[in-house]
Design an enzyme around this catalytic site. Structure first.
Site, PDB file in Angstrom:
ATOM      1  CD  GLN A 164      -6.394   0.085   8.194  1.00 15.03           C
ATOM      2  OE1 GLN A 164      -7.193  -0.798   8.504  1.00 15.03           O
ATOM      3  NE2 GLN A 164      -5.114  -0.013   8.498  1.00 15.03           N
TER       4      GLN A 164
ATOM      5  CB  CYS B 172      -1.025   2.062  15.391  1.00 10.17           C
ATOM      6  SG  CYS B 172      -0.406   3.235  14.229  1.00 10.17           S
TER       7      CYS B 172
ATOM      8  N   GLY C 282       0.836  -1.194   0.000  1.00 14.61           N
ATOM      9  CA  GLY C 282       0.000   0.000   0.000  1.00 14.61           C
ATOM     10  C   GLY C 282       0.874   1.249   0.000  1.00 14.61           C
ATOM     11  CB  THR C 283       4.109   1.977   1.676  1.00 16.01           C
ATOM     12  OG1 THR C 283       3.618   1.669   2.986  1.00 16.01           O
ATOM     13  CG2 THR C 283       5.098   3.117   1.753  1.00 16.01           C
TER      14      THR C 283
ATOM     15  CG  HIS D 202      -0.687  -6.574   4.896  1.00 16.79           C
ATOM     16  ND1 HIS D 202      -0.720  -6.225   6.220  1.00 16.79           N
ATOM     17  CD2 HIS D 202      -0.197  -5.493   4.245  1.00 16.79           C
ATOM     18  CE1 HIS D 202      -0.248  -4.984   6.363  1.00 16.79           C
ATOM     19  NE2 HIS D 202       0.073  -4.524   5.165  1.00 16.79           N
TER      20      HIS D 202
ATOM     21  CB  THR E 166       9.651 -10.552 -12.579  1.00 12.44           C
ATOM     22  OG1 THR E 166      10.633 -10.391 -13.600  1.00 12.44           O
ATOM     23  CG2 THR E 166       8.959 -11.898 -12.734  1.00 12.44           C
TER      24      THR E 166
END
Ligand code: PLP
Length: 392
Positions: free
Chosen positions: A179, A327, A71-72, A201, A237
């Site tokens: 999220q 967090c 996501g980053t 994930h 790849t």
């Protein structure tokens, strides 16, 4: 019973059906999707299948899905990819003050390169108000990026409205849906979102695979240059196993979202109601309804500086949660910039608990937690005896 896992906003356990789908990619399906022979073509079919599942979850076309490693990376690609199409002096970007660091740190980097960035405030319920976007838009605004759901508080942002305001202005709209995706419906066929980030994930898929949705016709500069995979936007790849796992996770989320969202929202409300009876000092942080179905962010008045201790006591009791302020273990004990952005004072902003439920959360686990948290609080030393010296 093993450890109870109530930290699904950090990451989620793999769904066994995802593992099963991925396994052949670690065996006979090992080809490179760019190879023309049958081993390569088998891998390409797997990538195409995964892409279609992710596209279906977003009501988008498969060609609009660009796989990334996280996501980053997707967030970086969206922001830097748009900004670098312009000279810094011609490009103003708008984001919100309480985005994930994947957006905020990228914005800071762009500011160092000379780009102008405005940060929208959030209200005390953890929501970006559309009017603040209207006021921040400038003639040279090229991109607006506001997250779909916040990772600490769990609040849902009015992205439909924000996207419409942005489009009417002629700029591009990006949303970090890391999220939100798989938990709330996201309709690219209806909402004028130009780009959207996701990470497998967070929806019971594997780590190390994310994606950026890029609406047909929107052009961005690639971050990675090379062999031209992913329509030349993200050379490398392909992570075939990751893409298959992402695809399976998206397919399952798509099939089960409605029932699962209602199940999790009921469990969430049960926790909130029970705790408000058992722990009168507890308060919910963020809007009471406009929040992710399985997401609770909780403070306990007078106990904010004990949040990390509470988290550790619960851990000893077999329950994994996180603290809203920490967090990430890198920032333990610091006031949360997200809670500060909502106008909370530094003491309150230091000590919230983040309790996030997921697909395998059971009623029994919720019952156990409802008993365990008040017990952990009563095991803390009385308020008067605590050391306040460390509260900055
Ligand atoms: N954006 C948000 C809102 C997140 O919550 C996270 C991870 O927690 C990310 C981006 C980064 O995603 P990844 O871990 O896939 O890099």
């Amino acid at each position: 019973m093993g450890q109870i896992y109530f930290d699904h906003s950090a990451t989620t356990p793999l769904d066994p059906r995802v593992v099963e789908a991925m396994l052949p990619c670690y065996g006979e399906n090992f080809g490179n999707p760019s190879s023309i022979h049958s081993d390569g073509q088998q891998a390409k079919e797997s990538v195409d299948w995964g892409r279609k599942q992710v596209a279906d979850l977003l009501h988008a076309s498969p060609e609009e899905i660009i796989f990334t490693a996280s996501g980053t990376e997707a967030d970086n690609m969206a922001l830097i990819g748009v900004a670098t199409k312009y000279k810094p002096q011609d490009c103003h970007i708008i984001t919100s003050i309480f985005e994930h660091p994947a957006i905020l740190e990228t914005c800071k980097y762009l500011e160092r390169l000379g780009y102008a960035v405005s940060y929208l405030p959030v209200n005390s319920e953890g929501i970006v108000e559309p009017e603040s976007l209207r006021q921040a838009l400038r003639p040279d605004t090229r991109l607006v990026s506001v997250m779909a759901a916040n990772n600490v508080v769990g609040t849902l942002q009015p992205i439909d409205e924000l996207a419409k305001i942005t489009k009417a202005h002629g700029a591009l709209f990006h949303t970090d849906a890391v999220q939100a995706a798989g938990k709330i419906p996201l309709h690219m066929d209806v909402t004028p979102i130009d780009m959207l980030s996701m990470s497998a994930h967070k929806l019971h898929g594997p780590k190390g695979i994310g994606m950026l949705y890029i609406r047909q016709g929107v052009e961005i500069e690639p971050l990675l240059h090379g062999g031209g995979q992913e329509r030349g936007i993200r050379s490398a790849t392909e992570n075939v196993a990751g893409i298959v796992g992402f695809g399976k996770a998206a397919e399952l989320a798509n099939m089960e979202m409605v029932a699962e969202a209602s199940r999790l929202a009921k469990l969430r409300e049960r926790i909130i109601v029970s705790l408000s009876e058992k722990v009168p000092d507890a308060y919910l942080i963020g809007h009471s309804q406009k929040r992710l179905p399985g997401h609770i962010c909780l403070g306990v008045a007078g106990r904010e500086s004990d949040a990390i201790l509470l988290m550790l006591l619960l851990n000893e009791d077999g329950i994994s949660i996180s603290t809203g302020s920490a967090c990430s273990s890198h920032h333990a004990g610091q006031p949360s910039y997200i809670l500060m952005a909502m106008g909370m004072d530094p003491i309150r902003a230091r000590g919230s608990l983040r309790i996030t439920l997921g697909r395998f959360t059971t009623d029994l686990e919720v019952d156990t937690f409802i008993e365990a948290l008040p017990r952990a609080i009563s095991n803390l030393s009385p308020v008067g005896e605590r050391e306040f010296a460390t509260v900055a």
